[in-house]
Design a protein around this motif. Sequence first.
Motif, PDB file in Angstrom:
ATOM      1  N   GLN A  90     -11.397  83.806  58.802  1.00 33.31           N
ATOM      2  CA  GLN A  90     -12.002  83.111  59.938  1.00 33.31           C
ATOM      3  C   GLN A  90     -12.854  81.970  59.401  1.00 33.31           C
ATOM      4  O   GLN A  90     -13.676  82.156  58.507  1.00 33.31           O
ATOM      5  N   TYR A  91     -12.643  80.768  59.959  1.00 32.36           N
ATOM      6  CA  TYR A  91     -13.442  79.608  59.587  1.00 32.36           C
ATOM      7  C   TYR A  91     -14.276  79.194  60.789  1.00 32.36           C
ATOM      8  O   TYR A  91     -13.747  78.996  61.886  1.00 32.36           O
ATOM      9  N   VAL A  92     -15.583  79.062  60.578  1.00 31.05           N
ATOM     10  CA  VAL A  92     -16.502  78.627  61.625  1.00 31.05           C
ATOM     11  C   VAL A  92     -17.153  77.332  61.140  1.00 31.05           C
ATOM     12  O   VAL A  92     -17.844  77.314  60.114  1.00 31.05           O
ATOM     13  N   GLY A  93     -16.912  76.239  61.860  1.00 29.05           N
ATOM     14  CA  GLY A  93     -17.437  74.931  61.482  1.00 29.05           C
ATOM     15  C   GLY A  93     -18.939  74.822  61.704  1.00 29.05           C
ATOM     16  O   GLY A  93     -19.573  75.698  62.302  1.00 29.05           O
ATOM     17  N   LEU A  94     -19.505  73.713  61.226  1.00 27.31           N
ATOM     18  CA  LEU A  94     -20.939  73.468  61.402  1.00 27.31           C
ATOM     19  C   LEU A  94     -21.333  73.448  62.876  1.00 27.31           C
ATOM     20  O   LEU A  94     -22.467  73.756  63.223  1.00 27.31           O
ATOM     21  N   ASN A  95     -20.384  73.079  63.732  1.00 25.21           N
ATOM     22  CA  ASN A  95     -20.651  73.043  65.169  1.00 25.21           C
ATOM     23  C   ASN A  95     -20.539  74.426  65.812  1.00 25.21           C
ATOM     24  O   ASN A  95     -20.621  74.556  67.022  1.00 25.21           O
ATOM     25  N   ARG A  96     -20.358  75.456  64.984  1.00 25.46           N
ATOM     26  CA  ARG A  96     -20.241  76.864  65.385  1.00 25.46           C
ATOM     27  C   ARG A  96     -18.954  77.169  66.159  1.00 25.46           C
ATOM     28  O   ARG A  96     -18.812  78.211  66.759  1.00 25.46           O
ATOM     29  N   ILE A  97     -18.000  76.236  66.124  1.00 28.13           N
ATOM     30  CA  ILE A  97     -16.711  76.468  66.763  1.00 28.13           C
ATOM     31  C   ILE A  97     -15.802  77.196  65.776  1.00 28.13           C
ATOM     32  O   ILE A  97     -15.649  76.777  64.625  1.00 28.13           O
ATOM     33  N   VAL A  98     -15.195  78.296  66.248  1.00 27.00           N
ATOM     34  CA  VAL A  98     -14.298  79.103  65.417  1.00 27.00           C
ATOM     35  C   VAL A  98     -12.911  78.468  65.431  1.00 27.00           C
ATOM     36  O   VAL A  98     -12.374  78.165  66.502  1.00 27.00           O
ATOM     37  N   LEU A  99     -12.353  78.250  64.254  1.00 29.00           N
ATOM     38  CA  LEU A  99     -11.004  77.708  64.136  1.00 29.00           C
ATOM     39  C   LEU A  99     -10.009  78.728  64.679  1.00 29.00           C
ATOM     40  O   LEU A  99     -10.006  79.883  64.258  1.00 29.00           O
TER      41      LEU A  99
END
Length: 170
Positions: A90-99
Amino acid sequence: QKEHDTVHSSTVLILEHLSEPLRKELSYETVVHWIATHPFFSAVNSKMPVFMHRLCHSALIEIALASGDIVFTAGHEAKQMLFIKQGDLQYVGLNRIVLEPALQQQESFVEPALWVSWRHMGDCKVLSPGELIGICNDLFAKEMCLHHLPWSFCKMYAVDFCEKLNAIAP
């Protein structure tokens, strides 16, 4: 798949007694299938197979993963490109959106680490047990500059990659 279902080559003691050429061949055979799906490594494998054998033996590492492991966190320096051999991440970006969908088998990620100084732009966590193949950026660079042909090809690819990376809107 359970964590104990995968046998890592470092746990097979007899492999330490193989000759250096056989160890290089084994390193190549166990990872080339995974990394040759990437355009750069596919080209290296077809145009420079001897060099690809060297690269697989000296610059690649296999990383065992358990559920819940943290692969990297935002802000840390990226030191390797990664390929998913098994497992889901699971990848979660700096914007807290989960890929979505989660990173899965045969995907590669963190490629910029090979070409530029890069910091992770999010957090990556293991969802299911598995294994990664990492290409260490410093060992990759050391191997690439040993001969003119791989170095020239690498330079050409890196320039193109950086141009595409810089064209992405922030």
